[in-house]
Design a protein around this motif. Structure first.
Motif, PDB file in Angstrom:
ATOM      1  N   ALA A  29       3.704 -12.269  -0.063  1.00 47.41           N
ATOM      2  CA  ALA A  29       4.688 -11.577  -1.035  1.00 47.41           C
ATOM      3  C   ALA A  29       5.600 -12.827  -1.846  1.00 47.41           C
ATOM      4  O   ALA A  29       5.707 -12.406  -3.119  1.00 47.41           O
ATOM      5  CB  ALA A  29       5.686 -10.699  -0.060  1.00 47.41           C
ATOM      6  N   PHE A  38       6.620  -6.627  -3.793  1.00 47.93           N
ATOM      7  CA  PHE A  38       6.975  -5.255  -2.934  1.00 47.93           C
ATOM      8  C   PHE A  38       5.700  -4.182  -3.063  1.00 47.93           C
ATOM      9  O   PHE A  38       5.337  -3.664  -2.140  1.00 47.93           O
ATOM     10  CB  PHE A  38       8.300  -4.449  -3.534  1.00 47.93           C
ATOM     11  CG  PHE A  38       9.378  -5.427  -3.338  1.00 47.93           C
ATOM     12  CD1 PHE A  38       9.487  -6.268  -2.098  1.00 47.93           C
ATOM     13  CD2 PHE A  38      10.581  -5.228  -4.186  1.00 47.93           C
ATOM     14  CE1 PHE A  38      10.713  -6.649  -1.651  1.00 47.93           C
ATOM     15  CE2 PHE A  38      11.548  -5.866  -3.734  1.00 47.93           C
ATOM     16  CZ  PHE A  38      11.897  -6.803  -2.559  1.00 47.93           C
ATOM     17  N   ILE A  39       5.140  -4.223  -4.247  1.00 48.32           N
ATOM     18  CA  ILE A  39       4.248  -3.169  -4.400  1.00 48.32           C
ATOM     19  C   ILE A  39       2.648  -3.733  -3.363  1.00 48.32           C
ATOM     20  O   ILE A  39       2.268  -2.909  -2.882  1.00 48.32           O
ATOM     21  CB  ILE A  39       3.519  -3.321  -5.913  1.00 48.32           C
ATOM     22  CG1 ILE A  39       4.734  -2.627  -6.747  1.00 48.32           C
ATOM     23  CG2 ILE A  39       2.267  -2.180  -5.904  1.00 48.32           C
ATOM     24  CD1 ILE A  39       4.508  -2.430  -8.319  1.00 48.32           C
ATOM     25  N   GLY A  40       2.360  -5.066  -3.541  1.00 49.22           N
ATOM     26  CA  GLY A  40       1.539  -5.221  -2.865  1.00 49.22           C
ATOM     27  C   GLY A  40       1.589  -5.231  -1.358  1.00 49.22           C
ATOM     28  O   GLY A  40       0.831  -4.807  -0.519  1.00 49.22           O
ATOM     29  N   ALA A  42       3.723  -2.845  -0.011  1.00 50.25           N
ATOM     30  CA  ALA A  42       3.510  -1.489   0.193  1.00 50.25           C
ATOM     31  C   ALA A  42       1.834  -1.077   0.529  1.00 50.25           C
ATOM     32  O   ALA A  42       1.584  -0.485   1.078  1.00 50.25           O
ATOM     33  CB  ALA A  42       3.920  -0.733  -0.733  1.00 50.25           C
ATOM     34  N   PHE A  43       1.043  -1.695  -0.513  1.00 46.71           N
ATOM     35  CA  PHE A  43      -0.195  -1.484  -0.564  1.00 46.71           C
ATOM     36  C   PHE A  43      -0.884  -1.780   1.051  1.00 46.71           C
ATOM     37  O   PHE A  43      -1.783  -1.115   1.507  1.00 46.71           O
ATOM     38  CB  PHE A  43      -1.106  -1.869  -1.742  1.00 46.71           C
ATOM     39  CG  PHE A  43      -1.296  -0.978  -2.671  1.00 46.71           C
ATOM     40  CD1 PHE A  43      -2.077   0.042  -2.868  1.00 46.71           C
ATOM     41  CD2 PHE A  43      -0.434  -1.337  -3.899  1.00 46.71           C
ATOM     42  CE1 PHE A  43      -2.295   0.831  -3.963  1.00 46.71           C
ATOM     43  CE2 PHE A  43      -0.543  -0.436  -5.055  1.00 46.71           C
ATOM     44  CZ  PHE A  43      -1.561   0.552  -5.069  1.00 46.71           C
TER      45      PHE A  43
END
Length: 231
Positions: A29, A38-40, A42-43
């Motif tokens: 991250a 954050f998106i990574g 979450a995925f």
């Protein structure tokens, strides 16, 4: 045997959830400039659940979370017999994953085995991780890659979705480990580029054959127990 298969599936699934989601957060991250953010992360958490459910959902239900187990029990969807064992192995799986991630993330720069090749493994690792970190991450990710493959292609798995689960598992694996090893889990994929990249990469090829194959062999042995079809 059914009890053992179910609790083993929950242990592995919760380990995968913690190792995949938290591993992406800790390792990838904040990677300079190319971090997944954050998106990574979450995925990554979503992908661990998705691939874990495809791998063992047909065995344990794919809870990977004490709150889910308790909620399903209260809702009359889960047997009282399994509530405590599930919670225990879920916690154990998460603790085991976190302990291993701690060792990987620290990099162990003074580890006694030293570094790879003439210029050192750390010099070729995107994040300058040591051999110890690489030796942990590659076999574990190869294990779970084959784990998902065996689960998603087992006779009792949902038909027609194996390719989706396998492809997304490989996506998750890359989200976790690119900063450490550039991600292999595939000896052929490592061999092709190494032959053109220079002698220092060729000298490390033995590791990128041994680690993925070692992890896959262990997954194959576990899979023989976990996915044994009833007669």
């Amino acid at each position: 045997m059914t009890f053992i298969r179910r609790v083993l599936a929950e242990f592995l699934g919760t380990f995968w959830l913690t190792f995949g989601g938290c591993g992406a957060a800790v390792i990838s991250a904040a990677y300079p400039q190319l971090g997944i953010g954050f998106i990574g992360v979450a995925f990554a958490f979503g992908l661990t659940v998705l691939t874990g459910v495809y791998a063992v959902g047909n065995i344990s239900g794919g809870h990977f979370n004490p709150a889910v187990t308790v909620g399903l029990w209260v809702g009359g969807r889960f047997s009282t017999l399994y509530v405590l064992p599930y919670i225990v192995v879920q916690v154990l799986g998460a603790v085991a994953a976190a302990a291993i991630l701690k060792i990987v993330a620290e990099g162990q720069p003074d580890f006694v085995l030293g570094r790879f090749a003439s210029n050192g493994y750390g010099d070729l690792s995107p994040g300058h991780y040591t051999l110890l970190s690489a030796a942990i991450i590659e076999p574990i990710l190869a294990f779970f890659f084959l784990f998902v493959i065996m689960g998603a292609t087992s006779p009792s798995a949902p038909a027609g979705f194996a390719g989706l689960a396998i492809g997304l598992a490989l996506t998750l694996i890359h989200l976790i480990s690119i900063p450490i090893t550039n991600t292999s889990v595939n000896p052929a994929r490592s061999t092709g580029p190494a032959l053109f990249a220079g002698a220092e990469y060729v000298k490390q090829l033995w590791f990128f054959w041994a680690a993925p194959i070692g992890g896959a062999v262990i997954a194959g042995l576990v899979g023989r127990l976990l996915y044994r079809e009833p007669h």
